[in-house]
Design a protein around this motif. Structure first.
Motif, mmCIF file in Angstrom:
data_model
loop_
_atom_site.group_PDB
_atom_site.id
_atom_site.type_symbol
_atom_site.label_atom_id
_atom_site.label_comp_id
_atom_site.label_asym_id
_atom_site.label_seq_id
_atom_site.Cartn_x
_atom_site.Cartn_y
_atom_site.Cartn_z
ATOM 1 N N ALA A 1 -8.290 4.684 7.922
ATOM 2 C CA ALA A 1 -8.598 5.947 8.604
ATOM 3 C C ALA A 1 -9.878 6.568 8.064
ATOM 4 O O ALA A 1 -10.589 7.265 8.786
ATOM 5 N N GLY A 2 -10.176 6.355 6.799
ATOM 6 C CA GLY A 2 -11.372 6.941 6.206
ATOM 7 C C GLY A 2 -11.581 6.434 4.798
ATOM 8 O O GLY A 2 -10.664 5.933 4.154
ATOM 9 N N ALA A 3 -12.808 6.536 4.316
ATOM 10 C CA ALA A 3 -13.141 6.033 2.987
ATOM 11 C C ALA A 3 -14.130 6.966 2.310
ATOM 12 O O ALA A 3 -14.957 7.602 2.965
ATOM 13 N N THR A 4 -14.025 7.044 1.002
ATOM 14 C CA THR A 4 -15.000 7.744 0.176
ATOM 15 C C THR A 4 -15.671 6.704 -0.714
ATOM 16 O O THR A 4 -14.985 6.032 -1.496
ATOM 17 N N VAL A 5 -16.970 6.544 -0.556
ATOM 18 C CA VAL A 5 -17.710 5.526 -1.307
ATOM 19 C C VAL A 5 -18.707 6.212 -2.226
ATOM 20 O O VAL A 5 -19.559 6.977 -1.766
ATOM 21 N N HIS A 6 -18.588 5.942 -3.518
ATOM 22 C CA HIS A 6 -19.506 6.495 -4.518
ATOM 23 C C HIS A 6 -20.531 5.431 -4.891
ATOM 24 O O HIS A 6 -20.180 4.285 -5.161
ATOM 25 N N ALA A 7 -21.785 5.819 -4.897
ATOM 26 C CA ALA A 7 -22.864 4.903 -5.279
ATOM 27 C C ALA A 7 -23.253 5.165 -6.734
ATOM 28 O O ALA A 7 -23.652 6.276 -7.089
ATOM 29 N N ASP A 8 -23.104 4.143 -7.571
ATOM 30 C CA ASP A 8 -23.434 4.247 -8.989
ATOM 31 C C ASP A 8 -24.630 3.365 -9.297
ATOM 32 O O ASP A 8 -24.808 2.304 -8.686
ATOM 33 N N PRO A 9 -25.479 3.770 -10.258
ATOM 34 C CA PRO A 9 -26.628 2.930 -10.623
ATOM 35 C C PRO A 9 -26.173 1.659 -11.327
ATOM 36 O O PRO A 9 -25.239 1.683 -12.130
ATOM 37 N N LEU B 1 -4.513 3.721 6.251
ATOM 38 C CA LEU B 1 -5.060 3.486 4.918
ATOM 39 C C LEU B 1 -6.136 4.515 4.574
ATOM 40 O O LEU B 1 -6.870 4.982 5.450
ATOM 41 N N ARG B 2 -6.224 4.847 3.285
ATOM 42 C CA ARG B 2 -7.341 5.622 2.743
ATOM 43 C C ARG B 2 -7.953 4.821 1.604
ATOM 44 O O ARG B 2 -7.249 4.111 0.877
ATOM 45 N N ALA B 3 -9.251 4.940 1.437
ATOM 46 C CA ALA B 3 -9.943 4.148 0.417
ATOM 47 C C ALA B 3 -10.854 5.024 -0.426
ATOM 48 O O ALA B 3 -11.468 5.973 0.081
ATOM 49 N N GLU B 4 -10.921 4.708 -1.700
ATOM 50 C CA GLU B 4 -11.886 5.314 -2.632
ATOM 51 C C GLU B 4 -12.538 4.161 -3.385
ATOM 52 O O GLU B 4 -11.855 3.405 -4.069
ATOM 53 N N CYS B 5 -13.842 4.020 -3.251
ATOM 54 C CA CYS B 5 -14.525 2.848 -3.783
ATOM 55 C C CYS B 5 -15.802 3.242 -4.524
ATOM 56 O O CYS B 5 -16.382 4.303 -4.278
ATOM 57 N N GLU B 6 -16.216 2.351 -5.405
ATOM 58 C CA GLU B 6 -17.476 2.507 -6.122
ATOM 59 C C GLU B 6 -18.338 1.278 -5.874
ATOM 60 O O GLU B 6 -17.837 0.145 -5.919
ATOM 61 N N VAL B 7 -19.609 1.494 -5.590
ATOM 62 C CA VAL B 7 -20.541 0.383 -5.407
ATOM 63 C C VAL B 7 -21.731 0.578 -6.342
ATOM 64 O O VAL B 7 -22.061 1.707 -6.722
ATOM 65 N N LEU B 8 -22.338 -0.520 -6.714
ATOM 66 C CA LEU B 8 -23.515 -0.490 -7.583
ATOM 67 C C LEU B 8 -24.771 -0.644 -6.733
ATOM 68 O O LEU B 8 -24.841 -1.508 -5.856
ATOM 69 N N VAL B 9 -25.743 0.234 -7.001
ATOM 70 C CA VAL B 9 -27.011 0.177 -6.279
ATOM 71 C C VAL B 9 -28.142 0.106 -7.296
ATOM 72 O O VAL B 9 -27.935 0.290 -8.499
#
Length: 359
Positions: free
Chosen positions: A335-343, A299-307
């Motif tokens: 296998a790996g993930a890309t996590v973007h932190a958004d305000p 699996l590959r993941a691309e996610c967005e989280v709020l901070v």
């Protein structure tokens, strides 16, 4: 890697390697007992998935013993299908033909698994930046075509024999081939279940139960031989049609899995698990888009989280890194993930609209 999206994204965490593994065996592997008659009948009507991602769990993938059991058992079933094919030609039994094709189709489902492991050894290149896991899907398309052809052949032969009955010769050999098919599947079932429990592999145990259920298709051939011995010329054709239905069930599920894989579909439960892992991360105030895709059996993941909107870029980066760490533990095949932190947007603001505006 720190990124910004027109000043709206405080920090992001791209895929990186950690110093310890993120795949853990289930501390309490599922105990699978002997299936009852009802479950066996349900299995014949709706077999379990042959998708490699379902058949290979971390315990199997990390165990040379587990992979050895898988390939040895598939070799046994392949040899059984070959012997059955020889007797089919000599006897003219369409029921045995169907069972032979069923065992062969079952063995063929291991091809994508083998290709996936071989392709995964090749490093990613500047042209194939995600590696070569998609080779598994190409092999899957070919296998679906082969299973479809085998189902058509079995159906045509069974219907033709039903319309134009012919005696089946060598009934003793046909009965022996049926018993061979049952014995091989049962032997493989015991081997897989015992090894699966030894290494804590739920996937290998499930494959063993699958082989045990498949043995009943071979016993149906034995009934066809008995019916032919009693002079029931229709018995062989009828059993052939029933086994053809089992092949069609395998074809339906295999085709559905390949279609979903080509369309980047994932089990919604995986998305739920990913979102839960992200929300449980300290510093994450909410989640945005969560995208998962299979590449081979990984699996590959691309996610967005709020901070917190007031957090510094370094703090946001740390939250994203922690979120990625939680993901790798929550999803065994990841296998790996890309996590973007958004305000986090202000109260009443539309988060998705703000992201679209900044993009």
């Amino acid at each position: 890697m720190l990124q910004s999206r027109s000043g709206a994204i405080l920090g992001s965490m791209s895929e990186h390697e950690h110093g310890h593994p993120h795949e853990h065996e289930d501390e309490h592997p599922r105990e699978a007992g002997r299936p009852g008659l009802a479950s066996r009948v349900r299995h014949l009507a709706r077999p379990h998935s042959h998708e490699p991602s379902d058949r290979v769990d971390p315990a199997m993938e990390g165990s040379a013993a587990g992979m050895r059991v898988l390939w040895i058992s598939l070799a046994v079933l392949g040899a059984t299908a070959l012997v059955q094919a020889v007797i089919t030609v000599a006897s003219g039994s369409v029921a045995l033909l169907g069972d032979t094709l069923h065992n062969a189709a079952d063995a063929l489902t291991a091809v994508p698994l083998g290709i996936a492991f071989l392709a995964a050894r090749r490093p990613a290149s500047r042209r194939y930046t995600y590696g070569y896991g998609r080779a598994e899907d190409l092999a899957g398309v070919l296998i679906v075509a082969v299973i479809a052809a085998s189902a058509v052949l079995a159906a045509v032969e069974a219907i033709s024999r039903l319309l134009h009955p012919r005696p089946v010769s060598g009934l003793i050999a046909v009965a022996a081939a049926a018993l061979l098919g049952f014995a091989s599947n049962e032997l493989v079932a015991r081997y897989r279940i015992r090894a699966g429990r030894a290494i804590g592999s739920a996937a290998l145990v499930a494959d063993g139960l699958h082989a045990r259920a498949d043995g009943f298709a071979s016993l149906a051939v034995l009934l066809a031989a008995g019916g032919a011995a009693l002079g029931w010329t229709w018995a062989d054709s009828l059993v052939g049609l029933l086994i053809t239905a089992a092949i069609l069930a395998v074809l339906r599920q295999a085709a559905r899995e390949i279609y979903r894989r080509l369309m980047d579909a994932v089990d919604p439960a995986l998305v739920d698990a990913a979102e839960a892992a992200l929300r449980d991360t300290p510093g994450v105030l909410g989640t945005g888009a969560v995208r998962l895709r299979w590449i081979g059996h990984r699996l590959r993941a691309e996610c967005e989280v709020l901070v917190d909107a007031g957090a510094s870029a370094v703090a946001a980066h740390q939250v994203a890194a922690s979120a990625e760490h939680h993901l790798l533990h929550a999803l065994p095949h990841l296998a790996g993930a890309t996590v973007h932190a958004d305000p986090q947007p202000a109260a009443g603001a539309d988060h998705h609209a703000l992201l679209a505006a900044h993009r």
